[in-house]
Design a protein around this motif. Structure first.
Motif, PDB file in Angstrom:
ATOM      1  N   UNK A 225      -0.662  32.632  31.789  1.00  0.00           N
ATOM      2  CA  UNK A 225      -1.322  31.854  30.744  1.00  0.00           C
ATOM      3  C   UNK A 225      -0.734  30.456  30.624  1.00  0.00           C
ATOM      4  N   UNK A 226       0.578  30.351  30.707  1.00  0.00           N
ATOM      5  CA  UNK A 226       1.209  29.024  30.608  1.00  0.00           C
ATOM      6  C   UNK A 226       0.875  28.165  31.826  1.00  0.00           C
ATOM      7  N   UNK A 227       0.844  28.777  33.007  1.00  0.00           N
ATOM      8  CA  UNK A 227       0.478  28.036  34.215  1.00  0.00           C
ATOM      9  C   UNK A 227      -0.943  27.501  34.075  1.00  0.00           C
ATOM     10  N   UNK A 228      -1.848  28.336  33.592  1.00  0.00           N
ATOM     11  CA  UNK A 228      -3.236  27.925  33.400  1.00  0.00           C
ATOM     12  C   UNK A 228      -3.336  26.813  32.352  1.00  0.00           C
ATOM     13  N   UNK A 229      -2.557  26.940  31.279  1.00  0.00           N
ATOM     14  CA  UNK A 229      -2.594  25.936  30.211  1.00  0.00           C
ATOM     15  C   UNK A 229      -2.100  24.590  30.709  1.00  0.00           C
TER      16      UNK A 229
ATOM     17  N   UNK B 251      -5.545  18.313  33.684  1.00  0.00           N
ATOM     18  CA  UNK B 251      -6.934  17.897  33.887  1.00  0.00           C
ATOM     19  C   UNK B 251      -7.456  17.097  32.691  1.00  0.00           C
ATOM     20  N   UNK B 252      -7.145  17.576  31.490  1.00  0.00           N
ATOM     21  CA  UNK B 252      -7.573  16.876  30.275  1.00  0.00           C
ATOM     22  C   UNK B 252      -6.934  15.499  30.192  1.00  0.00           C
ATOM     23  N   UNK B 253      -5.666  15.409  30.571  1.00  0.00           N
ATOM     24  CA  UNK B 253      -4.962  14.117  30.513  1.00  0.00           C
ATOM     25  C   UNK B 253      -5.601  13.120  31.469  1.00  0.00           C
ATOM     26  N   UNK B 254      -5.984  13.563  32.661  1.00  0.00           N
ATOM     27  CA  UNK B 254      -6.624  12.652  33.619  1.00  0.00           C
ATOM     28  C   UNK B 254      -7.987  12.198  33.107  1.00  0.00           C
ATOM     29  N   UNK B 255      -8.741  13.107  32.481  1.00  0.00           N
ATOM     30  CA  UNK B 255     -10.033  12.721  31.905  1.00  0.00           C
ATOM     31  C   UNK B 255      -9.837  11.750  30.747  1.00  0.00           C
ATOM     32  N   UNK B 256      -8.766  11.969  29.988  1.00  0.00           N
ATOM     33  CA  UNK B 256      -8.485  11.094  28.848  1.00  0.00           C
ATOM     34  C   UNK B 256      -8.151   9.682  29.311  1.00  0.00           C
ATOM     35  N   UNK B 257      -7.502   9.565  30.447  1.00  0.00           N
ATOM     36  CA  UNK B 257      -7.161   8.238  30.979  1.00  0.00           C
ATOM     37  C   UNK B 257      -8.422   7.500  31.431  1.00  0.00           C
ATOM     38  N   UNK B 258      -9.401   8.266  31.934  1.00  0.00           N
ATOM     39  CA  UNK B 258     -10.653   7.639  32.364  1.00  0.00           C
ATOM     40  C   UNK B 258     -11.551   7.313  31.180  1.00  0.00           C
ATOM     41  N   UNK B 259     -11.455   8.153  30.128  1.00  0.00           N
ATOM     42  CA  UNK B 259     -12.299   7.958  28.936  1.00  0.00           C
ATOM     43  C   UNK B 259     -11.398   7.974  27.692  1.00  0.00           C
ATOM     44  N   UNK B 260     -10.727   6.849  27.407  1.00  0.00           N
ATOM     45  CA  UNK B 260      -9.735   6.795  26.315  1.00  0.00           C
ATOM     46  C   UNK B 260     -10.276   7.218  24.957  1.00  0.00           C
ATOM     47  N   UNK B 261     -11.556   7.019  24.706  1.00  0.00           N
ATOM     48  CA  UNK B 261     -12.120   7.340  23.390  1.00  0.00           C
ATOM     49  C   UNK B 261     -12.723   8.751  23.334  1.00  0.00           C
TER      50      UNK B 261
ATOM     51  N   UNK C 218     -12.958  12.914  23.378  1.00  0.00           N
ATOM     52  CA  UNK C 218     -12.231  14.034  22.780  1.00  0.00           C
ATOM     53  C   UNK C 218     -12.426  15.244  23.685  1.00  0.00           C
ATOM     54  N   UNK C 219     -11.348  15.713  24.279  1.00  0.00           N
ATOM     55  CA  UNK C 219     -11.428  16.806  25.245  1.00  0.00           C
ATOM     56  C   UNK C 219     -10.496  17.945  24.822  1.00  0.00           C
ATOM     57  N   UNK C 220     -11.059  18.990  24.253  1.00  0.00           N
ATOM     58  CA  UNK C 220     -10.214  20.115  23.834  1.00  0.00           C
ATOM     59  C   UNK C 220      -9.637  20.855  25.041  1.00  0.00           C
ATOM     60  N   UNK C 221      -8.481  21.417  24.840  1.00  0.00           N
ATOM     61  CA  UNK C 221      -7.836  22.197  25.893  1.00  0.00           C
ATOM     62  C   UNK C 221      -8.250  23.654  25.705  1.00  0.00           C
ATOM     63  N   UNK C 222      -8.919  24.197  26.692  1.00  0.00           N
ATOM     64  CA  UNK C 222      -9.346  25.593  26.575  1.00  0.00           C
ATOM     65  C   UNK C 222      -9.060  26.332  27.878  1.00  0.00           C
ATOM     66  N   UNK C 223      -8.787  27.621  27.739  1.00  0.00           N
ATOM     67  CA  UNK C 223      -8.595  28.503  28.884  1.00  0.00           C
ATOM     68  C   UNK C 223      -9.662  29.569  28.783  1.00  0.00           C
TER      69      UNK C 223
ATOM     70  N   UNK D  60      -3.451  22.587  19.163  1.00  0.00           N
ATOM     71  CA  UNK D  60      -2.377  21.663  19.550  1.00  0.00           C
ATOM     72  C   UNK D  60      -0.994  22.314  19.448  1.00  0.00           C
ATOM     73  N   UNK D  61      -0.825  23.235  18.499  1.00  0.00           N
ATOM     74  CA  UNK D  61       0.461  23.918  18.351  1.00  0.00           C
ATOM     75  C   UNK D  61       0.792  24.735  19.598  1.00  0.00           C
ATOM     76  N   UNK D  62      -0.217  25.419  20.154  1.00  0.00           N
ATOM     77  CA  UNK D  62      -0.003  26.230  21.347  1.00  0.00           C
ATOM     78  C   UNK D  62       0.306  25.344  22.551  1.00  0.00           C
ATOM     79  N   UNK D  63      -0.450  24.273  22.721  1.00  0.00           N
ATOM     80  CA  UNK D  63      -0.228  23.395  23.877  1.00  0.00           C
ATOM     81  C   UNK D  63       1.129  22.705  23.792  1.00  0.00           C
ATOM     82  N   UNK D  64       1.557  22.339  22.582  1.00  0.00           N
ATOM     83  CA  UNK D  64       2.898  21.748  22.419  1.00  0.00           C
ATOM     84  C   UNK D  64       3.967  22.774  22.778  1.00  0.00           C
TER      85      UNK D  64
END
Length: 484
Positions: A356-360, A366-376, A378-383, A390-394
């Protein structure tokens, strides 16, 4: 603020339960006329009872205030240290282990389901001690505290605090409204699978003692064995197939078994983490089998079987071996080395970082790379279909940071023993991930016996930190933890 007296009362109860459990190997020592081991078990039980009485006396004026998060951390950490200290007494008293340090390391390795050992000659160990080693595997597989919560009522939300501090993971499945019922359900599933494996082994002609010890070490994803050859001692393909199946099952989230029993089998099978766990196992086993077949070491059928067994053994962090994989091609060894990091599913008996952590982390990248291309954007992190908070991802990001920081520090310290680089790296990582086997001098033909006593204490700490997934142990050493 810590509720010390209430903590003392719970610790007293835990020691009483622990004493009852230890009566089983004590009876085996008596029936086998292993007098030194029998006296050792009696001393251990006496020590546990005296400490339990003292702690109960201290707790007589305990307040009824509920347990806090800090109480859960300190109680879980103290419990693991204390039951290991008491559980090591029979090993040293029996004369099977040269020092108490070696005995402590062995039992810590047992309870944590690591399976790393300092035993040079298995034949010199009494049968009751071997049984106790395997029993510690089984007890630690689902968790000492989880067993206690399942058997003994804990006031208020105290049970949830205790289970949460021991049964750590990126996500938690609440199977029932009450935490005690959840703990009991998990243990009943664990016991049920263990009984099933033992019956299948008995059907294959394996004696009861051997069926029990194999089951204890398989279902807990641990790997201790009464024999130097491990499960390969029996020279039975039937036994190895049964072990492969239950090693794989030990790495599956036990909450999925509960869902299947509740008529939600399709939902369990569709679980994204389970599918990823299965795909990784299949891909690595297939790639390894092809590599072994081309190397000419085995025929095609044996190549795939050996690759499958070692793949499942490593990814489930069980640590059983059927061949000296250090003689295999470098490609095969690298595949197995990578599996040390991955481990099984969250909520399983397996160690490692967890699928689960590897997948997260992959999803976060992937979300971070999309965020760099589209700064504005909103891309939720989902598995799968589950959106992670955000608490889980942190928490996952922090886990990776503390895992590799601890690993680097451990490798640096262990390198002071004078072992080669491969052994230093492998020994630390296999302890942190609770695998038990590695490469170099801690490979399939080696052990941890060649390390000096002080290194065994370092390994014991790394094993405990890895088993409780760092935060429970390390939080106790922070300044904020002790602030009023």
């Amino acid at each position: 603020m810590l509720n010390w007296k209430q903590d003392a009362r719970l610790l007293s109860s835990i020691l009483m339960v622990f004493t009852l459990v230890m009566s089983i190997p004590t009876a085996i020592a008596w029936s086998s006329r292993e007098h030194d081991a029998f006296r050792g078990f009696l001393w251990a039980m006496f020590t546990a009872l005296v400490l339990a009485a003292l702690l109960y006396h201290i707790s007589l004026s305990a307040s009824s205030r509920k347990l806090g998060t800090r109480d859960g951390y300190i109680l879980v950490t103290t419990t693991w240290l204390l039951v290991t200290a008491i559980g090591a007494i029979p090993l040293r008293a029996s004369g099977a282990f040269p020092t108490y340090t070696a005995a402590y390391f062995e039992i810590m390795s047992g309870f944590s389901t690591t399976g790393a050992s300092v035993i040079p000659v298995h034949d010199a160990i009494p049968s009751s001690i071997h049984f106790w080693r395997s029993a510690t595997n089984w007890l630690g597989g689902m968790g000492i505290i989880v067993l206690f919560v399942a058997l003994v009522p804990v006031m208020g939300s105290g049970g949830a605090k205790l289970v949460g501090a021991e049964f750590v993971g990126p996500t938690k499945d609440k199977l029932t409204p009450k935490i005690r019922n959840t703990a009991l359900s998990l243990w009943l599933i664990y016991v049920g699978l263990s009984v099933l494996q033992a019956i299948l082994l008995l059907a294959g002609g394996i004696p009861l003692y051997d069926a029990a010890t194999i089951t204890f070490s398989t279902m807990s994803a641990a790997g201790f064995s009464p024999y130097a050859g491990g499960v390969s001692f029996f020279s039975s393909r039937y036994v190895l197939v049964i072990v492969i199946i239950f090693m794989f099952l030990s790495g599956v989230n036990f909450a999925l078994f509960f869902k299947a029993l509740m008529g939600q089998g399709k939902l369990a099978i569709r679980d994204k983490e389970l599918r990823t766990y299965g795909i990784i196992t299949l891909v690595v086993a297939t790639a390894g089998g092809i590599s072994l077949a081309f190397s000419g070491m085995y025929d095609i059928g044996e190549s795939f079987f050996q690759s499958l067994f070692q793949t499942v053994s490593f990814i489930s962090t069980t640590g059983f071996v059927t061949a000296d994989y250090q003689t295999w091609p470098a490609f095969n060894q690298m595949l197995l080395f990578i599996l040390i990091f991955i481990g099984g599913c969250a909520g399983s008996a397996a160690g490692g970082i967890k699928v689960m952590r590897i997948m997260t982390m992959a999803r976060l990248a992937k979300v971070h790379m999309r965020q760099r291309l589209h700064p504005n954007g909103v891309f939720p992190v989902h598995v799968g279909t589950k959106i992670l908070s955000p608490e889980v991802t942190r928490g996952v990001s922090a886990y990776f940071g503390i895992y590799f920081t601890t690993a680097l520090a451990g490798i640096l310290v262990i390198s002071l023993t004078g072992v080669d680089f491969e052994t230093a790296v492998s020994s630390v990582l296999t302890c942190l991930s609770n695998v038990g086997i590695g490469f170099g001098q801690v490979g399939p033909k080696g052990s941890f016996a060649m390390f000096p006593p002080w290194a065994h204490w370092v390994f014991s700490f790394l094993i405990l930190a890895g088993r409780l997934e760092f935060f429970t142990v390390f939080t106790v050493f922070t300044r904020d933890f002790w602030k009023r």
